[in-house]
Design an enzyme around this catalytic site. Sequence first.
Site, PDB file in Angstrom:
ATOM      1  N   LYS A 188       0.835  -1.215   0.000  1.00 51.98           N
ATOM      2  CA  LYS A 188       0.000   0.000   0.000  1.00 51.98           C
ATOM      3  C   LYS A 188       0.867   1.262   0.000  1.00 51.98           C
ATOM      4  O   LYS A 188       2.057   1.205   0.331  1.00 51.98           O
ATOM      5  CB  LYS A 188      -0.899   0.041   1.251  1.00 51.98           C
ATOM      6  CG  LYS A 188      -1.730  -1.202   1.470  1.00 51.98           C
ATOM      7  CD  LYS A 188      -2.839  -1.328   0.453  1.00 51.98           C
ATOM      8  CE  LYS A 188      -3.831  -2.403   0.845  1.00 51.98           C
ATOM      9  NZ  LYS A 188      -4.241  -3.272  -0.245  1.00 51.98           N
TER      10      LYS A 188
HETATM   11  N1  T4K Z   1      -9.528  -5.559   2.185  1.00 57.70           N
HETATM   12  C1  T4K Z   1      -9.086  -5.268   0.959  1.00 57.70           C
HETATM   13  C2  T4K Z   1     -10.024  -4.697  -0.029  1.00 57.70           C
HETATM   14  C3  T4K Z   1      -7.733  -5.492   0.608  1.00 57.70           C
HETATM   15  O1  T4K Z   1      -7.296  -5.201  -0.631  1.00 57.70           O
HETATM   16  C4  T4K Z   1      -6.875  -6.051   1.574  1.00 57.70           C
HETATM   17  C5  T4K Z   1      -5.489  -6.332   1.242  1.00 57.70           C
HETATM   18  C6  T4K Z   1      -7.385  -6.316   2.860  1.00 57.70           C
HETATM   19  C7  T4K Z   1      -8.723  -6.055   3.126  1.00 57.70           C
HETATM   20  C8  T4K Z   1      -6.537  -6.894   3.944  1.00 57.70           C
HETATM   21  O2  T4K Z   1      -5.449  -6.039   4.278  1.00 57.70           O
HETATM   22  P1  T4K Z   1      -4.212  -6.687   5.119  1.00 57.70           P
HETATM   23  O3  T4K Z   1      -4.762  -7.662   6.111  1.00 57.70           O
HETATM   24  O4  T4K Z   1      -3.297  -7.313   4.102  1.00 57.70           O
HETATM   25  O5  T4K Z   1      -3.593  -5.480   5.784  1.00 57.70           O
HETATM   26  C9  T4K Z   1      -1.755  -8.143  -1.698  1.00 57.70           C
HETATM   27  C10 T4K Z   1      -1.594  -7.706  -0.264  1.00 57.70           C
HETATM   28  O6  T4K Z   1      -0.930  -8.715   0.504  1.00 57.70           O
HETATM   29  C11 T4K Z   1      -2.916  -7.393   0.403  1.00 57.70           C
HETATM   30  O7  T4K Z   1      -2.622  -6.668   1.592  1.00 57.70           O
HETATM   31  C12 T4K Z   1      -3.770  -6.507  -0.491  1.00 57.70           C
HETATM   32  N2  T4K Z   1      -5.093  -6.273   0.047  1.00 57.70           N
HETATM   33  C13 T4K Z   1      -3.928  -7.153  -1.848  1.00 57.70           C
HETATM   34  C14 T4K Z   1      -4.744  -6.269  -2.763  1.00 57.70           C
HETATM   35  O8  T4K Z   1      -2.631  -7.341  -2.428  1.00 57.70           O
HETATM   36  P2  T4K Z   1      -1.524 -10.539  -2.800  1.00 57.70           P
HETATM   37  O9  T4K Z   1      -1.721 -11.888  -2.238  1.00 57.70           O
HETATM   38  O10 T4K Z   1      -2.165 -10.264  -4.102  1.00 57.70           O
HETATM   39  O11 T4K Z   1       0.010 -10.130  -2.818  1.00 57.70           O
HETATM   40  P3  T4K Z   1       1.265 -10.745  -3.608  1.00 57.70           P
HETATM   41  O12 T4K Z   1       2.088 -11.535  -2.652  1.00 57.70           O
HETATM   42  O13 T4K Z   1       0.779 -11.425  -4.818  1.00 57.70           O
HETATM   43  O14 T4K Z   1       2.083  -9.435  -3.973  1.00 57.70           O
HETATM   44  C15 T4K Z   1       1.589  -8.482  -4.883  1.00 57.70           C
HETATM   45  C16 T4K Z   1       2.767  -7.891  -5.625  1.00 57.70           C
HETATM   46  O15 T4K Z   1       3.595  -7.135  -4.761  1.00 57.70           O
HETATM   47  C17 T4K Z   1       3.696  -8.917  -6.299  1.00 57.70           C
HETATM   48  O16 T4K Z   1       4.067  -8.374  -7.550  1.00 57.70           O
HETATM   49  C18 T4K Z   1       4.921  -8.972  -5.390  1.00 57.70           C
HETATM   50  C19 T4K Z   1       4.970  -7.551  -4.833  1.00 57.70           C
HETATM   51  N3  T4K Z   1       5.528  -7.454  -3.483  1.00 57.70           N
HETATM   52  C20 T4K Z   1       4.803  -7.949  -2.431  1.00 57.70           C
HETATM   53  C21 T4K Z   1       5.303  -7.858  -1.156  1.00 57.70           C
HETATM   54  C22 T4K Z   1       4.523  -8.426   0.010  1.00 57.70           C
HETATM   55  C23 T4K Z   1       6.771  -6.861  -3.295  1.00 57.70           C
HETATM   56  O17 T4K Z   1       7.420  -6.424  -4.276  1.00 57.70           O
HETATM   57  N4  T4K Z   1       7.250  -6.740  -2.029  1.00 57.70           N
HETATM   58  C24 T4K Z   1       6.572  -7.214  -0.942  1.00 57.70           C
HETATM   59  O18 T4K Z   1       7.022  -7.069   0.208  1.00 57.70           O
HETATM   60  O19 T4K Z   1      -2.123  -9.488  -1.723  1.00 57.70           O
END
Ligand code: T4K
Length: 369
Positions: A188
């Site tokens: 974020k």
């Molecule tokens: N409600 C809504 C509407 C939300 O969108 C979210 C979270 C929540 C509730 C819950 O919030 P939290 O409990 O997480 O605070 C990602 C995030 O993990 C998630 O927080 C977010 N929404 C969602 C929209 O996106 P994934 O599973 O799609 O993430 P991932 O691992 O596929 O990573 C996304 C991209 O970011 C990849 O290209 C890799 C890159 N990345 C990721 C991380 C963690 C990095 O470059 N560095 C990093 O440290 O969920």
Amino acid sequence: MDEIPFLKPRLVSKDALTGYLEQIDATRIYSNHGPLNKRVEERILRRFFSDEGAVVTVNNATTGLMLAIMQVKRAGKYALMPSFTFSATPLSAMWCGLEPYFIDIDPERWCLNERQLEEALQKLGDEVAVVVPYAAFGAELNLEYYESLRRSGVPVVIDAASSFGCMRDDQFGRGFKGAVVFSFHATKLFGIGEGGLIYSADETLIHRLRQSSNFGFDQNRESRQIGLNGKVSEYAAAIALATLEVVDEKIIARERIADWYRAELQDAGMLFKGWKLQEGGGKIPYQFFPLLCPPKHDHRFYLSKLQAAGIQARTYFSPSCHEQPLFQRSPHSDLSVTEDVCRRILSLPVWEDIEQAQVQRIVRCLADE
Ligand code: T4K
């Protein structure tokens, strides 16, 4: 040709943290609403909410949603929400013993369709325990409507996971007396790794949420209400304090990138060729840049073009929740707008040091048919 990653978050540097880490070393307080967390809350309340209401930090937005839903829900079976959201929204309702009930979104802002929500409220009556609208990608919800719903006796928890950092002087959510839940996940604008925040204009509600995020303890450290451990470590609070020092730059950088996207799309004439931007997205804290592709193809066509050009993109939130195995049996209203948006949605790369030439390359790749 260089690969363009989807996201490349840049959290604060180690130098920006040193002073805060020294303070932790000096106090040896590492958690349990310690002094750095207290400072984060005070600064955020002043800077983003003009000291109106109260906030409590939580270890992520999912925990924040669970705590808030548990705190405000009334007797009933259903949590009304969009299907066009991250699975954290229905999951948090399920942890509170509720069944998600999905309502369609509006075609412009991609947020809960209020007319269909009203119809569902009429139909389901007392079976509705809570309404959980999602402020899609940071777009503003009609807070007056949700405030009047809340006053009429229907509890409301706003999933504002993507909204923190919008509106430099008037943060979305300010003044709302239900709970507003923000995410500070690494991806974020205000990313600290894992973290979140609950805001309410109702200070008593935040007081109860603070207790429920600490095992439901009262002032005698006895559990008086249902709770869990939703606290934030002082190390994460240190990152939040350092992030507060640069948050304006982050907001400006992301607004600039979104402007580049809009200008490139305009220059390429794509907005007259079926491409569609989200409305109500003037000053949103872009985590990525969402848009709809023309209806003649579905988004997979464009995703593969991007992939072939070395550009990573995603399709948040497709598949939408009701299309995922866990929620397939959940009741829902007509979801035709959700289904259309989900077939066409693309999430394009945004990170603070992406270059204008890279944005140009992304848009030209999409424009080139
Ligand atoms: N409600 C809504 C509407 C939300 O969108 C979210 C979270 C929540 C509730 C819950 O919030 P939290 O409990 O997480 O605070 C990602 C995030 O993990 C998630 O927080 C977010 N929404 C969602 C929209 O996106 P994934 O599973 O799609 O993430 P991932 O691992 O596929 O990573 C996304 C991209 O970011 C990849 O290209 C890799 C890159 N990345 C990721 C991380 C963690 C990095 O470059 N560095 C990093 O440290 O969920």
